[in-house]
Design a protein around this motif. Structure first.
Motif, PDB file in Angstrom:
ATOM      1  N   PHE A 455       0.837  -1.203   0.000  1.00  0.00           N
ATOM      2  CA  PHE A 455       0.000   0.000   0.000  1.00  0.00           C
ATOM      3  C   PHE A 455       0.873   1.254   0.000  1.00  0.00           C
ATOM      4  O   PHE A 455       0.627   2.197  -0.761  1.00  0.00           O
ATOM      5  N   TYR A 474      -0.582  -2.230  -6.655  1.00  0.00           N
ATOM      6  CA  TYR A 474      -1.774  -2.675  -5.923  1.00  0.00           C
ATOM      7  C   TYR A 474      -2.206  -4.066  -6.380  1.00  0.00           C
ATOM      8  O   TYR A 474      -2.599  -4.920  -5.563  1.00  0.00           O
ATOM      9  N   LEU A 487      -5.805  -2.292   0.134  1.00  0.00           N
ATOM     10  CA  LEU A 487      -5.364  -2.413  -1.250  1.00  0.00           C
ATOM     11  C   LEU A 487      -6.547  -2.410  -2.211  1.00  0.00           C
ATOM     12  O   LEU A 487      -6.467  -1.837  -3.308  1.00  0.00           O
ATOM     13  N   ALA A 490      -7.615   1.263  -2.430  1.00  0.00           N
ATOM     14  CA  ALA A 490      -6.654   2.062  -3.196  1.00  0.00           C
ATOM     15  C   ALA A 490      -6.751   1.747  -4.683  1.00  0.00           C
ATOM     16  O   ALA A 490      -6.753   2.652  -5.531  1.00  0.00           O
TER      17      ALA A 490
END
Length: 954
Positions: A455, A474, A487, A490
């Protein structure tokens, strides 16, 4: 006090057309430029050019702003002594320093969201205003095409003041978070005795790699004196100081400039100097016609220029700076927007000390009180009349040498004007500062990373603009930690920004399965669902996201747009009102509020709100267009929009977002002016020949129940040069055009560009293959396809075939020759074959410098030295910061020739070549770029030494 628009004539070096090839992030992930062009076609042709100028003047200052050079403040003259506060370069001489190439050294440059930003030498939005207090302002700003974020700077002078105020607003008007920083970069002309006055004891390097002392560094060099800059560039950031001012003072002119911005606004400060070593002198010639020197004093939000933050959707950041002229102070120990103070000691003959003060005030202070104290003891006090037109001086004698003294100036009303205590500054204790090399952090190999490290690495890549790399990070993390909430969130958030909506939906739903009330994930899920046509599910996500927190204004804005598109305009207005309560500087929301009020018949309220929003941002083209729709006249607006068709699309997209198709169509149908009064950057197409205008027009016409066929047909026939689409909205428009006419090669070609702008390689190649089948003569198409294959790791032979085909279609496209050389290198082709491929360029005399460099080195590798050296004769080579320059390439070719001769046993000829190197490079008589100094580069010294050694010399 006056503010007006005028022109100034300056010697200017002409610029050729920009590179026609789109600089996709997929090809160059470390410098994000798409959808802008690369402007590297610089020339040595000097002409006199008339530039639009915005003039700002009171009784003390006269300032000139150039809206067509990025909104630079060009000059600000102190009318009392005639001194320029900044570097008013007498000519506009471009070099390759800017983010996308062309850059000029002058005045104050505004850098957001990157340094030497995309519009630094391009026309920007602007306005001039006056206020009831008599003040005048020049406003400049821009909405960038990369992220859709906006910066605005208001430069203000007030009557009776010797202060130039600078008020900046940064606004993320887009739907996704984006990385940003801000640095104000002021160039100040200097001489050897000019002094850099920063209240600091330590400085940090770029990237915080090391910390050194100031003003005398670890080498014993006093860097506060410009004449001591002789050992390469000085580029240092203030460290361990919270002081609010910085300055440059020139003893030779007894003048200077001071900057003030408190730590709550812009805490970071930087000093930059080219230095006066050989390379620095070279840059003086490259950047000016009079070999003038300058330094840059810079102020920023973050500690250095390697540090970025994220600006969230609908987030607004504001801060202020102040610039003051210094007059005959001899130096500076304290500055603020009220006054500038110098305070010095001198030894009296009787063992006592004297304290001298010199003071510039920035406005009139009648009956001010000046007090000199030692601790709580008042040493002297008096009432004085302080006038900004004169420098006030006092000498205090017979003072105790061991005491510490404080000067305090108060107004007649008892407010503090300025105060300073000798030697006291807001510093971090020296004991807390580690001098020297700083600790660095590295991440473990991919297979050893933790979930958090994946991350952190991805987030760092996003901060540095490497979004496609971040997505791969990711994905790699999720392959190891498939249930990672962080993750998934994101990756989903980034996928929305990249227009990868199906991928985004999957990741965000996975994150929300773990944390159902994550308002950020809900907000981005709403956008992913809306883009996929799932309007009701998107609305539910935004309703959940808006309940509280930082995503409330952006979620309310999105809900308002959804309501408006469904015809619920009153509901949309109510939601917009709530959105701007949480983000009062959100001008995009404000402009659409005005549009909805107008279209629902609330014209009086629309006019009231328009006036309010124009006070916030008079540069806004959307607001100016709304003013016209409410009955105003603004002929300058049409000329401004005609200068860049993307400005027109920006407004149209805002209307489309709220379902105002008729408003968008009215704008897109308009005949825009051309010719005199329309200012464009090099290569910018006109609206009438811009296919995206026509595609959007047809899309709107169909949405309103009409027939967009004629618009789509017109768009398909328009040139695609410098058309680099990247907006999410353009996906829908082009897919709609293709549904209307599947044989529209132009729509397929542009659709491929939109896909690759989001890293979607497979979709891009599919669209481009279709375009190539329909029309294989589209310029840039083969270059795009070939490079996409190379960067995807495909067979170089397929890329060679595409690049070769492209040279028959688009024979002057330099990108094809670079791509062909790269593909042939991967395929193991000989240097001679590669050189012959580049020599197929149709006009060697006009071959761009970058390709000349590559060709020269390849010819040298093929031992065709005469051909390589001939390329350098009678040709202009622009300087490029941090890139390849003519000196190093020519040296490389010549030394390689000497090495080849020596290896062949022809030592006399080899030694003759190396003996002539210094003389040749010192003159470079066959070039016209002014590079006259041979820098003793260690690598070349070593290679020359090896030639001499091989030939028996010691």
């Amino acid at each position: 006090m006056r503010v007006w628009e005028d022109t100034v004539s300056l010697p200017t070096y002409e610029e050729g057309p920009p590179d026609p090839n789109p600089p996709f992030d997929y090809f160059a992930p470390r410098r994000i430029n798409y959808p802008y062009t690369i402007r590297n076609n610089l020339t040595d042709r000097r002409v006199s050019k008339s530039w639009r100028a915005l003039m700002l003047e009171n009784e003390y200052l006269k300032c000139v702003v150039l809206p067509d050079l990025g909104g630079h403040l060009y000059s600000c003259t102190d009318k009392l002594n005639g001194a320029e506060m900044f570097y008013a370069n007498p000519s506009i001489k471009l070099t390759q320093i800017g983010y996308r190439g062309a850059w000029a050294a002058l005045g104050i440059e505004f850098n957001f969201p990157v340094s030497h930003n995309w519009m630094t030498t391009s026309p920007v939005d602007y306005a001039i205003t006056t206020e009831p207090d008599g003040s005048g302002s020049v406003w400049v700003g821009n909405i960038d095409r990369v992220h859709g974020m906006q910066w605005t700077v208001q430069l203000t002078i007030r009557p009776g003041r010797t202060v130039l105020e600078q008020h900046a607003t940064l606004y993320n008007r887009s739907d996704s978070r984006h990385r940003f920083y801000w640095w104000t970069n002021a160039a100040v002309e200097v001489w050897d005795d000019s002094r850099i006055i920063y209240p600091m004891r330590f400085t940090a390097s770029h990237g915080f790699r090391d910390v050194d002392t100031w003003p005398v560094d670890s080498r014993g060099v006093d860097n506060s004196v410009v004449g001591n800059h002789r050992y390469g560039p000085v580029s240092r950031f203030s460290h361990g100081s919270r002081e609010a001012y910085m300055a440059v003072y020139h003893p030779r002119t007894r003048a200077g400039v001071a900057h003030y911005s408190p730590a709550l606004d812009l805490p970071a400060k930087k000093i930059w100097s080219w230095s006066s070593d050989a390379d620095g002198l070279d840059w003086r010639r490259a950047l000016s016609d009079n070999n003038s020197a300058y330094v840059e004093i810079q102020a920023g939000l973050f500690r250095d220029q390697e540090t970025y933050g994220f600006l969230e959707p609908q987030q607004v950041v504001r801060f202020s700076e102040y610039w003051m002229p210094i007059r005959d102070l001899g130096g500076l120990v304290r500055a603020n927007p009220n006054a500038l103070l110098n305070m010095t000691r001198r030894a009296d003959g009787d063992g006592t000390t004297g304290v001298d003060i010199a003071l510039n005030v920035t406005r009139l202070f009648d009956d001010a009180v000046i007090t000199l104290r030692s601790g709580s003891e008042t040493v002297a006090t008096e009432e004085v009349h302080l006038n900004p037109a004169t420098t006030f001086r006092r000498q205090y004698t017979g003072l105790r040498a061991e005491a510490q003294y404080t000067v305090e100036v108060q107004s007649s009303a008892g407010t503090l004007v300025i105060t300073h205590t000798e030697g006291e500054y807001d510093y971090t204790p020296a004991s807390e500062i580690k001098v020297g090399v700083q600790p660095t952090h590295s991440y473990p190999p991919l297979e050893e990373r933790s979930e958090g490290e994946f991350f952190t690495v991805g987030d760092d890549q996003e901060r540095n603009g490497r979004r496609l790399e971040a997505m791969e990070t990711y994905r790699a993390g999720l392959s190891r930690f498939p249930d990672s909430y962080g993750l998934h969130k994101a990756a989903g958030r980034l996928a929305v920004a990249l227009k990868q909506y199906e991928t985004a939906t999957t990741h965000l739903q996975s994150a929300l399965e773990r944390v159902s009330n994550d308002y950020e994930a809900l907000y981005y899920l709403g956008h992913a669902l809306a883009a996929r046509g799932q309007t009701e599910r998107a609305r539910l996500a935004w309703e959940a996201s808006q309940r509280y927190g930082r995503f409330r204004p952006a979620s309310l804005f999105s809900l308002a747009a959804a309501a408006a598109r469904q015809g619920n305009l009153e509901e949309a207005l109510a939601l917009l009102g709530e959105a701007v309560e949480g983000a009062p500087g959100a001008v995009r929301a404000g402009g659409l509020e005005v549009a909805l009020l107008r279209t629902t018949g609330h014209r009086t309220e629309a006019s009231t709100r328009l006036a309010r929003w124009l006070d916030v941002d008079p540069t806004s083209s959307l607001l100016r267009h709304e003013a016209v729709r409410l009955g105003g006249r603004d002929e300058a607006l049409w000329r401004h929009l005609a200068g860049d068709p993307e400005r027109i699309i920006e407004i149209a997209v805002d209307y489309l977002r709220f379902g105002l198709f008729a408003e968008a169509l009215t704008l897109l149908e308009r005949d825009f002016p051309d010719g005199s009064g329309v200012v464009r950057e090099p290569g910018a197409p006109s609206p009438e020949s811009y296919p995206l205008i026509a595609y959007y027009r047809g899309y709107c016409r169909d949405a309103l129940g009409g027939d967009g066929s004629a618009d789509f047909t017109a768009a398909a026939r328009m040139p695609t040069a410098y058309v680099f689409p990247n907006r999410a909205e353009t996906l829908d428009v082009l897919l709609h055009a293709i549904a209307h006419d599947p044989a529209d090669a132009t729509a397929h070609f542009l659709l491929g560009s939109v896909y690759l702008s989001g890293g979607m390689m497979d979709q891009a190649m599919e669209a481009w293959e279709t375009a190539r089948e329909l029309n294989p003569r589209i310029p840039v198409l083969h270059r795009n396809m070939g490079y996409t294959l190379l960067h995807a790791g495909a067979s170089p032979e397929r890329a060679i075939a595409l690049f070769s085909e492209g040279t028959r279609v688009d024979e002057r496209n330099v990108g094809l020759y670079f791509g062909l050389d790269q593909a042939m290198t991967r395929a193991g082709r000989s240097p001679g074959e590669r050189a012959d491929a580049m020599l197929a360029y149709p006009d060697l005399a006009s071959m761009p410098a970058s390709l000349v460099y590559q060709l020269a080195r390849t010819l040298a590798d093929a031992a065709r030295f005469e051909e390589a050296e001939n390329l350098f004769r009678e040709r202009f080579f622009p300087r490029e910061e941090g890139g390849t320059n003519v000196r190093e390439v020519y040296l490389d070719v010549r030394v390689e020739r000497a090495e080849a001769l020596g290896a062949a046993g022809q030592c006399e000829e080899a030694l003759n070549v190396v003996d002539r190197l210094n003389q040749e490079v010192a003159g470079l008589s066959f070039t016209r770029d002014g590079l006259q100094t041979f820098i003793e580069v260690p690598d070349f010294q070593q290679r020359v030494g090896e030639v001499r050694a091989a030939c028996g010399e010691r």
